[in-house]
Design a protein around this motif. Sequence first.
Motif, PDB file in Angstrom:
ATOM      1  N   LEU A 112       0.736  -1.259  -0.002  1.00 37.28           N
ATOM      2  CA  LEU A 112       0.558  -0.264  -0.011  1.00 37.28           C
ATOM      3  C   LEU A 112       0.974   1.048   0.336  1.00 37.28           C
ATOM      4  O   LEU A 112       0.418   2.285  -1.022  1.00 37.28           O
ATOM      5  N   SER A 113       1.671   1.202   0.543  1.00 36.07           N
ATOM      6  CA  SER A 113       2.882   2.391   0.822  1.00 36.07           C
ATOM      7  C   SER A 113       4.002   2.273  -0.628  1.00 36.07           C
ATOM      8  O   SER A 113       3.399   3.527  -1.122  1.00 36.07           O
ATOM      9  N   ASP A 114       3.987   1.527  -1.457  1.00 38.18           N
ATOM     10  CA  ASP A 114       4.613   1.651  -2.661  1.00 38.18           C
ATOM     11  C   ASP A 114       3.416   2.417  -3.485  1.00 38.18           C
ATOM     12  O   ASP A 114       4.102   2.959  -4.459  1.00 38.18           O
ATOM     13  N   LEU A 115       2.505   1.901  -3.592  1.00 38.34           N
ATOM     14  CA  LEU A 115       1.227   2.415  -4.370  1.00 38.34           C
ATOM     15  C   LEU A 115       0.904   3.498  -4.539  1.00 38.34           C
ATOM     16  O   LEU A 115       0.292   4.449  -5.090  1.00 38.34           O
ATOM     17  N   THR A 116       1.878   4.657  -3.163  1.00 36.75           N
ATOM     18  CA  THR A 116       0.794   5.563  -2.946  1.00 36.75           C
ATOM     19  C   THR A 116       2.331   6.184  -2.989  1.00 36.75           C
ATOM     20  O   THR A 116       2.970   6.582  -2.392  1.00 36.75           O
ATOM     21  N   PRO A 117       1.894   8.320  -3.789  1.00 35.42           N
ATOM     22  CA  PRO A 117       2.853   9.000  -3.841  1.00 35.42           C
ATOM     23  C   PRO A 117       2.650   9.440  -2.599  1.00 35.42           C
ATOM     24  O   PRO A 117       1.967   9.627  -1.559  1.00 35.42           O
ATOM     25  N   ALA A 118       3.916  10.643  -2.550  1.00 31.87           N
ATOM     26  CA  ALA A 118       4.959  10.418  -0.598  1.00 31.87           C
ATOM     27  C   ALA A 118       3.689  11.488  -0.395  1.00 31.87           C
ATOM     28  O   ALA A 118       2.710  11.709   1.108  1.00 31.87           O
ATOM     29  N   ASN A 119       3.007  12.749  -1.141  1.00 26.90           N
ATOM     30  CA  ASN A 119       1.787  13.597  -0.284  1.00 26.90           C
ATOM     31  C   ASN A 119       0.812  12.981   0.559  1.00 26.90           C
ATOM     32  O   ASN A 119      -0.010  13.739   0.442  1.00 26.90           O
ATOM     33  N   ARG A 120       0.510  11.816   0.118  1.00 22.29           N
ATOM     34  CA  ARG A 120      -0.480  11.120   0.001  1.00 22.29           C
ATOM     35  C   ARG A 120      -1.009  10.170   0.741  1.00 22.29           C
ATOM     36  O   ARG A 120      -1.828   8.763   1.295  1.00 22.29           O
ATOM     37  N   GLN A 121       0.253   9.999   1.538  1.00 22.80           N
ATOM     38  CA  GLN A 121       0.786   8.557   2.781  1.00 22.80           C
ATOM     39  C   GLN A 121      -0.314   8.773   4.179  1.00 22.80           C
ATOM     40  O   GLN A 121      -0.184   7.837   4.160  1.00 22.80           O
ATOM     41  N   VAL A 122       0.136   9.957   4.432  1.00 25.92           N
ATOM     42  CA  VAL A 122      -0.807  10.113   5.623  1.00 25.92           C
ATOM     43  C   VAL A 122      -2.376   9.877   5.509  1.00 25.92           C
ATOM     44  O   VAL A 122      -2.556   8.530   6.126  1.00 25.92           O
ATOM     45  N   MET A 123      -2.790  10.470   4.629  1.00 20.45           N
ATOM     46  CA  MET A 123      -4.159  10.332   4.072  1.00 20.45           C
ATOM     47  C   MET A 123      -4.335   8.117   3.890  1.00 20.45           C
ATOM     48  O   MET A 123      -5.656   7.720   4.341  1.00 20.45           O
ATOM     49  N   ILE A 124      -3.487   7.871   3.350  1.00 19.17           N
ATOM     50  CA  ILE A 124      -3.665   6.398   2.603  1.00 19.17           C
ATOM     51  C   ILE A 124      -3.975   5.793   3.802  1.00 19.17           C
ATOM     52  O   ILE A 124      -5.082   4.261   4.101  1.00 19.17           O
ATOM     53  N   PHE A 125      -3.117   5.773   4.522  1.00 19.99           N
ATOM     54  CA  PHE A 125      -3.628   5.054   5.980  1.00 19.99           C
ATOM     55  C   PHE A 125      -4.140   5.102   7.124  1.00 19.99           C
ATOM     56  O   PHE A 125      -4.702   4.880   7.744  1.00 19.99           O
ATOM     57  N   ALA A 126      -5.164   7.042   7.074  1.00 23.84           N
ATOM     58  CA  ALA A 126      -5.625   6.982   7.550  1.00 23.84           C
ATOM     59  C   ALA A 126      -7.141   6.200   7.425  1.00 23.84           C
ATOM     60  O   ALA A 126      -8.072   5.691   7.985  1.00 23.84           O
ATOM     61  N   MET A 127      -6.819   5.859   5.629  1.00 22.43           N
ATOM     62  CA  MET A 127      -8.531   5.787   5.201  1.00 22.43           C
ATOM     63  C   MET A 127      -8.437   4.072   5.730  1.00 22.43           C
ATOM     64  O   MET A 127      -9.456   3.081   5.894  1.00 22.43           O
ATOM     65  N   TYR A 128      -6.898   3.708   5.405  1.00 18.79           N
ATOM     66  CA  TYR A 128      -6.489   1.896   5.948  1.00 18.79           C
ATOM     67  C   TYR A 128      -6.870   2.143   7.351  1.00 18.79           C
ATOM     68  O   TYR A 128      -8.002   0.451   7.554  1.00 18.79           O
ATOM     69  N   ARG A 129      -6.977   2.570   8.679  1.00 19.82           N
ATOM     70  CA  ARG A 129      -7.430   2.683   9.555  1.00 19.82           C
ATOM     71  C   ARG A 129      -8.944   2.993   9.773  1.00 19.82           C
ATOM     72  O   ARG A 129      -9.229   2.068  10.528  1.00 19.82           O
ATOM     73  N   PHE A 130     -10.056   3.279   9.079  1.00 19.80           N
ATOM     74  CA  PHE A 130     -10.917   3.552   8.644  1.00 19.80           C
ATOM     75  C   PHE A 130     -11.805   2.313   8.235  1.00 19.80           C
ATOM     76  O   PHE A 130     -12.393   2.082   9.297  1.00 19.80           O
ATOM     77  N   GLY A 131     -11.299   2.106   7.612  1.00 21.66           N
ATOM     78  CA  GLY A 131     -11.175   0.423   7.103  1.00 21.66           C
ATOM     79  C   GLY A 131     -11.119  -0.624   8.014  1.00 21.66           C
ATOM     80  O   GLY A 131     -12.337  -1.505   8.547  1.00 21.66           O
ATOM     81  N   LEU A 132      -9.992  -0.801   9.225  1.00 23.23           N
ATOM     82  CA  LEU A 132     -10.118  -1.335   9.747  1.00 23.23           C
ATOM     83  C   LEU A 132     -11.559  -1.341  11.290  1.00 23.23           C
ATOM     84  O   LEU A 132     -11.690  -1.995  11.797  1.00 23.23           O
ATOM     85  N   ASN A 133     -11.279  -0.200  11.848  1.00 25.34           N
ATOM     86  CA  ASN A 133     -11.991   0.799  12.606  1.00 25.34           C
ATOM     87  C   ASN A 133     -13.646   0.647  12.313  1.00 25.34           C
ATOM     88  O   ASN A 133     -15.098  -0.008  13.396  1.00 25.34           O
ATOM     89  N   LEU A 134     -14.058   0.317  10.894  1.00 31.37           N
ATOM     90  CA  LEU A 134     -15.424   0.370  10.517  1.00 31.37           C
ATOM     91  C   LEU A 134     -15.732  -1.266  10.899  1.00 31.37           C
ATOM     92  O   LEU A 134     -16.151  -1.459  11.269  1.00 31.37           O
ATOM     93  N   GLY A 135     -14.677  -1.878  10.298  1.00 25.28           N
ATOM     94  CA  GLY A 135     -15.046  -3.668  10.144  1.00 25.28           C
ATOM     95  C   GLY A 135     -14.851  -3.840  11.910  1.00 25.28           C
ATOM     96  O   GLY A 135     -16.337  -4.486  12.155  1.00 25.28           O
ATOM     97  N   VAL A 136     -14.095  -3.374  12.791  1.00 24.51           N
ATOM     98  CA  VAL A 136     -14.453  -3.890  14.144  1.00 24.51           C
ATOM     99  C   VAL A 136     -15.652  -3.403  15.023  1.00 24.51           C
ATOM    100  O   VAL A 136     -16.384  -4.035  15.557  1.00 24.51           O
ATOM    101  N   THR A 137     -16.070  -2.083  14.600  1.00 29.90           N
ATOM    102  CA  THR A 137     -17.574  -1.637  15.021  1.00 29.90           C
ATOM    103  C   THR A 137     -18.847  -2.589  14.245  1.00 29.90           C
ATOM    104  O   THR A 137     -19.581  -2.826  15.098  1.00 29.90           O
ATOM    105  N   VAL A 138     -18.648  -3.031  12.861  1.00 31.82           N
ATOM    106  CA  VAL A 138     -19.539  -3.617  13.000  1.00 31.82           C
ATOM    107  C   VAL A 138     -19.926  -4.764  12.776  1.00 31.82           C
ATOM    108  O   VAL A 138     -20.783  -5.731  12.979  1.00 31.82           O
ATOM    109  N   ALA A 139     -18.284  -5.989  13.372  1.00 31.79           N
ATOM    110  CA  ALA A 139     -18.428  -7.400  13.389  1.00 31.79           C
ATOM    111  C   ALA A 139     -19.067  -7.770  14.097  1.00 31.79           C
ATOM    112  O   ALA A 139     -19.990  -8.685  14.376  1.00 31.79           O
ATOM    113  N   PRO A 140     -19.512  -7.508  15.357  1.00 29.80           N
ATOM    114  CA  PRO A 140     -19.915  -8.120  16.724  1.00 29.80           C
ATOM    115  C   PRO A 140     -21.739  -7.804  16.260  1.00 29.80           C
ATOM    116  O   PRO A 140     -21.945  -8.756  16.676  1.00 29.80           O
TER     117      PRO A 140
END
Length: 443
Positions: free
Chosen positions: A138-166
């Motif tokens: 994911l890091s390799d495929l993302t330009p430098a100026n979007r690294q912060v945002m792409i990992f925030a989006m990655y965390r969003f997917g994780l957190n949303l999944g954790v919230t809905v899973a139960p």
Amino acid sequence: MVHVAREEGHDNDEVTVVATFRQASLPAKTLLTGAFINRLGAFLNIFLVLFLTSRDYSDGQAAFALGVYGGGAIVGVLLGGALSIRLGARNASVVSMVGASVPLAAILYLPSFGLILVAVALVSMAGQLYRPASATLLSDLTPANRQVMIFAMYRFGLNLGVTVAPLFGFALYNLAGHSYALVFWVEAAVALCYATLAWVTLPPRSAEPGAAGRDANPEAGEEGGEGERVGRGGYRAMIRDRRYMMYLTAIFFFGVVYVQYLSTLPLDVKDSGVAIFWYTLAVSLNGFIVIAFELLMTKYAQAWSQRLTMAWALVLVGVGVGMYGLPLGPAVILLGTLVWSVGEILGGPATTAYPVVAGPARLKSHYIAGFHFAWSLGAAVGPVVGGWLFIRFGHGVWPVLTVGSALSIVLVLLSVRDRPTTPPAGGDADSTDTSTRAAAGPG
């Protein structure tokens, strides 16, 4: 061979969620989607204790099995970091998902507690193998100026999944007539679905380690030779990086303090006679804040100093946890949770992405795995430490726990170095894409 993302044509673009996702490649979108899918189907750690007690195993046995699950996850992350270069994200994802699905379904039919423990360990270990390779790609495929945002989006997917899973798992439990069979079978099916998606859409290999830019960490040097470029001795090289080891120690203390809201806080709430409703409301408040506001916060915080952003985030976490030490009541519980939740959304992306640029590009997967190991270890040790301190100090445990936050703040200030987000003058764009990508803020 997958080439890292070029920044040409995007340097002046506004880094928003929509633009980042729209311009991401298909493999990057798969990895973001996979973060949500895997967490949405992660039922075993949620329902393991209930499943075992329904089979007449003791509370102690159920708790021990949960500990085995946590230990297997830690081992899986380390193995994933070592194997990621050899396997690549696609193969690592397939091996991980298939390796987890088979013992997961088998748990329903195993006749003894010992065999169940083996299956639980295999599920948790295999289920983590893909994470370092996926984060690296994911890091390799993302330009430098979007690294912060792409990992925030990655965390969003994780957190949303954790919230809905139960809720999803509970619905399956009821649909099967109060049986866990459908819960575990669906989790196994979800894992196989993602394995298929990864095989179809992800590239066979990530970019050649180290080929895309060795100015990510010029101080790190080129020691290790060709052997380390394919993963040999990668962890030994990481351990020799004293700055990064300080950072991992900070993450460990952060994990110890952070997990107290799930372990020590409910004990204190019960002991103080406060209605459990206020605790559950606080947990829900944290989930709502993270899901609703982390991406919005990242839009602005990604341009700030990464080092100072992390430090201020840890300050907020320490202050929020320390507020629980006031006379405990609904207002204190909710306000303390609000404060440290703001710290979480401020610094979460930063702490997640910093390993991308902390060391040599060829060791990126090892640095990422080291981060997950430190965090998982802190989360595993935290409940034990918090429980012992609570027995010893009672409600006075909270000021003691803030010492861990203070240590993590000092270590972050000493270890983290901000990275430039633009190529050096006269430099080649390709030579800097992987080396400078998470520099400007929380990752």
